[in-house]
Design a protein around this motif. Structure first.
Motif, PDB file in Angstrom:
ATOM      1  N   GLU A  94       7.864 -29.326   5.805  1.00 22.27           N
ATOM      2  CA  GLU A  94       8.356 -29.226   7.181  1.00 22.27           C
ATOM      3  C   GLU A  94       9.713 -28.525   7.285  1.00 22.27           C
ATOM      4  O   GLU A  94      10.324 -28.513   8.362  1.00 22.27           O
ATOM      5  N   ALA A  95      10.212 -27.962   6.212  1.00 21.82           N
ATOM      6  CA  ALA A  95      11.543 -27.358   6.189  1.00 21.82           C
ATOM      7  C   ALA A  95      11.670 -26.228   7.202  1.00 21.82           C
ATOM      8  O   ALA A  95      10.679 -25.593   7.589  1.00 21.82           O
ATOM      9  N   ARG A  96      12.914 -25.966   7.596  1.00 20.17           N
ATOM     10  CA  ARG A  96      13.209 -24.904   8.553  1.00 20.17           C
ATOM     11  C   ARG A  96      14.302 -23.994   8.013  1.00 20.17           C
ATOM     12  O   ARG A  96      15.221 -24.439   7.328  1.00 20.17           O
ATOM     13  N   LEU A  97      14.182 -22.702   8.335  1.00 23.63           N
ATOM     14  CA  LEU A  97      15.178 -21.697   7.958  1.00 23.63           C
ATOM     15  C   LEU A  97      15.621 -21.005   9.243  1.00 23.63           C
ATOM     16  O   LEU A  97      14.777 -20.550  10.031  1.00 23.63           O
ATOM     17  N   ILE A  98      16.941 -20.928   9.426  1.00 24.59           N
ATOM     18  CA  ILE A  98      17.482 -20.440  10.689  1.00 24.59           C
ATOM     19  C   ILE A  98      18.466 -19.306  10.415  1.00 24.59           C
ATOM     20  O   ILE A  98      19.617 -19.534  10.027  1.00 24.59           O
ATOM     21  N   PRO A  99      18.017 -18.045  10.600  1.00 24.75           N
ATOM     22  CA  PRO A  99      18.915 -16.909  10.384  1.00 24.75           C
ATOM     23  C   PRO A  99      19.931 -16.777  11.512  1.00 24.75           C
ATOM     24  O   PRO A  99      19.746 -17.306  12.610  1.00 24.75           O
ATOM     25  N   ASN A 100      20.988 -16.013  11.220  1.00 23.88           N
ATOM     26  CA  ASN A 100      21.950 -15.714  12.268  1.00 23.88           C
ATOM     27  C   ASN A 100      21.287 -14.813  13.308  1.00 23.88           C
ATOM     28  O   ASN A 100      20.321 -14.106  13.013  1.00 23.88           O
ATOM     29  N   THR A 101      21.794 -14.853  14.515  1.00 23.88           N
ATOM     30  CA  THR A 101      21.146 -14.102  15.603  1.00 23.88           C
ATOM     31  C   THR A 101      21.297 -12.586  15.455  1.00 23.88           C
ATOM     32  O   THR A 101      20.502 -11.844  16.024  1.00 23.88           O
ATOM     33  N   GLU A 102      22.274 -12.126  14.684  1.00 23.60           N
ATOM     34  CA  GLU A 102      22.397 -10.677  14.459  1.00 23.60           C
ATOM     35  C   GLU A 102      21.194 -10.146  13.685  1.00 23.60           C
ATOM     36  O   GLU A 102      20.793  -9.003  13.870  1.00 23.60           O
ATOM     37  N   GLN A 103      20.615 -10.963  12.818  1.00 24.70           N
ATOM     38  CA  GLN A 103      19.459 -10.540  12.037  1.00 24.70           C
ATOM     39  C   GLN A 103      18.165 -10.594  12.843  1.00 24.70           C
ATOM     40  O   GLN A 103      17.154 -10.063  12.413  1.00 24.70           O
ATOM     41  N   THR A 104      18.192 -11.267  13.968  1.00 18.84           N
ATOM     42  CA  THR A 104      16.968 -11.455  14.744  1.00 18.84           C
ATOM     43  C   THR A 104      17.055 -10.813  16.125  1.00 18.84           C
ATOM     44  O   THR A 104      16.388 -11.249  17.064  1.00 18.84           O
ATOM     45  N   GLY A 105      17.883  -9.792  16.252  1.00 21.02           N
ATOM     46  CA  GLY A 105      17.989  -9.073  17.519  1.00 21.02           C
ATOM     47  C   GLY A 105      18.553  -9.915  18.647  1.00 21.02           C
ATOM     48  O   GLY A 105      18.190  -9.718  19.804  1.00 21.02           O
ATOM     49  N   GLY A 106      19.440 -10.858  18.325  1.00 18.70           N
ATOM     50  CA  GLY A 106      20.070 -11.682  19.336  1.00 18.70           C
ATOM     51  C   GLY A 106      19.276 -12.911  19.734  1.00 18.70           C
ATOM     52  O   GLY A 106      19.733 -13.704  20.546  1.00 18.70           O
ATOM     53  N   ARG A 107      18.096 -13.056  19.172  1.00 17.30           N
ATOM     54  CA  ARG A 107      17.253 -14.229  19.488  1.00 17.30           C
ATOM     55  C   ARG A 107      17.531 -15.361  18.498  1.00 17.30           C
ATOM     56  O   ARG A 107      17.687 -15.119  17.310  1.00 17.30           O
ATOM     57  N   PHE A 108      17.538 -16.572  19.009  1.00 15.82           N
ATOM     58  CA  PHE A 108      17.642 -17.748  18.147  1.00 15.82           C
ATOM     59  C   PHE A 108      16.245 -18.012  17.608  1.00 15.82           C
ATOM     60  O   PHE A 108      15.302 -18.230  18.370  1.00 15.82           O
ATOM     61  N   THR A 109      16.084 -17.949  16.291  1.00 18.57           N
ATOM     62  CA  THR A 109      14.772 -18.078  15.659  1.00 18.57           C
ATOM     63  C   THR A 109      14.809 -19.190  14.618  1.00 18.57           C
ATOM     64  O   THR A 109      15.724 -19.239  13.795  1.00 18.57           O
ATOM     65  N   VAL A 110      13.812 -20.049  14.661  1.00 13.63           N
ATOM     66  CA  VAL A 110      13.672 -21.097  13.657  1.00 13.63           C
ATOM     67  C   VAL A 110      12.368 -20.823  12.910  1.00 13.63           C
ATOM     68  O   VAL A 110      11.300 -20.784  13.513  1.00 13.63           O
ATOM     69  N   HIS A 111      12.487 -20.589  11.601  1.00 10.31           N
ATOM     70  CA  HIS A 111      11.321 -20.273  10.774  1.00 10.31           C
ATOM     71  C   HIS A 111      10.834 -21.472   9.990  1.00 10.31           C
ATOM     72  O   HIS A 111      11.632 -22.287   9.529  1.00 10.31           O
ATOM     73  N   THR A 112       9.520 -21.535   9.783  1.00 12.24           N
ATOM     74  CA  THR A 112       8.954 -22.368   8.735  1.00 12.24           C
ATOM     75  C   THR A 112       9.120 -21.571   7.442  1.00 12.24           C
ATOM     76  O   THR A 112       9.481 -20.381   7.479  1.00 12.24           O
ATOM     77  N   VAL A 113       8.819 -22.166   6.324  1.00  8.56           N
ATOM     78  CA  VAL A 113       8.902 -21.419   5.066  1.00  8.56           C
ATOM     79  C   VAL A 113       7.950 -20.222   5.117  1.00  8.56           C
ATOM     80  O   VAL A 113       8.339 -19.102   4.764  1.00  8.56           O
ATOM     81  N   ASP A 114       6.728 -20.423   5.582  1.00  8.60           N
ATOM     82  CA  ASP A 114       5.763 -19.320   5.612  1.00  8.60           C
ATOM     83  C   ASP A 114       6.132 -18.243   6.625  1.00  8.60           C
ATOM     84  O   ASP A 114       5.957 -17.052   6.344  1.00  8.60           O
ATOM     85  N   SER A 115       6.664 -18.609   7.790  1.00 11.30           N
ATOM     86  CA  SER A 115       7.049 -17.562   8.748  1.00 11.30           C
ATOM     87  C   SER A 115       8.273 -16.793   8.246  1.00 11.30           C
ATOM     88  O   SER A 115       8.406 -15.597   8.495  1.00 11.30           O
ATOM     89  N   PHE A 116       9.168 -17.461   7.496  1.00  8.96           N
ATOM     90  CA  PHE A 116      10.300 -16.769   6.876  1.00  8.96           C
ATOM     91  C   PHE A 116       9.787 -15.736   5.864  1.00  8.96           C
ATOM     92  O   PHE A 116      10.236 -14.588   5.846  1.00  8.96           O
ATOM     93  N   ILE A 117       8.837 -16.144   5.025  1.00  7.45           N
ATOM     94  CA  ILE A 117       8.268 -15.230   4.031  1.00  7.45           C
ATOM     95  C   ILE A 117       7.640 -14.025   4.717  1.00  7.45           C
ATOM     96  O   ILE A 117       7.863 -12.880   4.304  1.00  7.45           O
ATOM     97  N   TRP A 122       8.400 -12.812   7.662  1.00  9.67           N
ATOM     98  CA  TRP A 122       9.503 -12.035   8.247  1.00  9.67           C
ATOM     99  C   TRP A 122      10.152 -11.139   7.184  1.00  9.67           C
ATOM    100  O   TRP A 122      10.379  -9.946   7.421  1.00  9.67           O
ATOM    101  N   ILE A 123      10.422 -11.685   6.013  1.00 11.27           N
ATOM    102  CA  ILE A 123      11.030 -10.898   4.935  1.00 11.27           C
ATOM    103  C   ILE A 123      10.049  -9.836   4.436  1.00 11.27           C
ATOM    104  O   ILE A 123      10.414  -8.658   4.280  1.00 11.27           O
ATOM    105  N   ASP A 124       8.814 -10.224   4.167  1.00 10.92           N
ATOM    106  CA  ASP A 124       7.818  -9.260   3.690  1.00 10.92           C
ATOM    107  C   ASP A 124       7.631  -8.116   4.677  1.00 10.92           C
ATOM    108  O   ASP A 124       7.535  -6.950   4.275  1.00 10.92           O
ATOM    109  N   ASP A 125       7.578  -8.427   5.971  1.00 13.89           N
ATOM    110  CA  ASP A 125       7.420  -7.369   6.981  1.00 13.89           C
ATOM    111  C   ASP A 125       8.592  -6.389   6.943  1.00 13.89           C
ATOM    112  O   ASP A 125       8.406  -5.188   7.135  1.00 13.89           O
ATOM    113  N   GLY A 126       9.788  -6.887   6.688  1.00 14.73           N
ATOM    114  CA  GLY A 126      10.959  -6.016   6.621  1.00 14.73           C
ATOM    115  C   GLY A 126      11.001  -5.143   5.376  1.00 14.73           C
ATOM    116  O   GLY A 126      11.591  -4.061   5.387  1.00 14.73           O
ATOM    117  N   TRP A 127      10.371  -5.591   4.298  1.00 11.57           N
ATOM    118  CA  TRP A 127      10.421  -4.866   3.028  1.00 11.57           C
ATOM    119  C   TRP A 127       9.176  -4.032   2.751  1.00 11.57           C
ATOM    120  O   TRP A 127       9.204  -3.167   1.859  1.00 11.57           O
TER     121      TRP A 127
END
Length: 176
Positions: free
Chosen positions: A62-85, A87-92
């Protein structure tokens, strides 16, 4: 047991994620060990993949990862581990395996750990680099919450912020 039942059981067993087999004991022995393993898992040599199964093994489901809003285009985003993965994979994905792939390394350079019983908080200053390059390309602080259960440490959440948007990392959080 029928042949089809045995086949289904074998298929389910083979499809089980590696994280279900458990983490490396040394990765979860202490809050600091979990932090080191997290940075190792998200660092990658040119052409190499991220170590996502190792990464997953460090977190509560149930863990959550919360990037700074500069990395998410000004949006407050709360990721699960899988949605974080994802997000990173899509960027790379446009870079990995191409001639422009220079790898990535993120490392813990200073930190403060506070612990009471089975809860801990690590305020971890990190630096980002191109793989095997000492030049810092980014720096920030991860606020990492951990809990201990069943003889091991788990990350329950990470929130972070980075320079320059957050300002300069204060000297008290830098290596001495």
């Amino acid at each position: 047991m029928s042949r089809s039942t045995m086949f289904m059981a074998a298929a389910l067993y083979a499809a089980a994620p590696l994280a279900a087999q458990g983490p490396r004991a040394e990765d979860v022995a202490s809050p600091e060990a979990v932090v080191r393993a997290t940075y190792d898992a998200i660092s990658r040599a040119p052409g190499a993949p991220f170590q996502w199964e190792r990464f997953r093994s460090l977190f509560l489901p149930e863990a959550r990862l919360i990037p700074n809003t500069e990395q998410t285009g000004g949006r407050f985003t709360v990721h699960t581990v899988d949605s974080f993965i994802t997000w990173i994979d899509d960027g790379w994905k446009r870079v990995i395996g191409t001639p422009q792939d220079r790898g990535f390394a993120e490392s813990h350079v200073a930190g403060i750990t506070e612990q009471f019983g089975d809860v801990a908080h690590v305020f971890s200053t990190y630096e980002k680099h191109i793989w095997n390059d000492k030049n810092v390309v980014g720096r920030g602080i991860n606020s990492i919450q951990l809990v201990k259960k069943d003889g091991r440490w788990w990350i329950s959440s990470i929130a972070w912020d980075e320079e320059p948007a957050a300002g300069q990392v204060p000297a008290k959080y830098l290596p001495r």
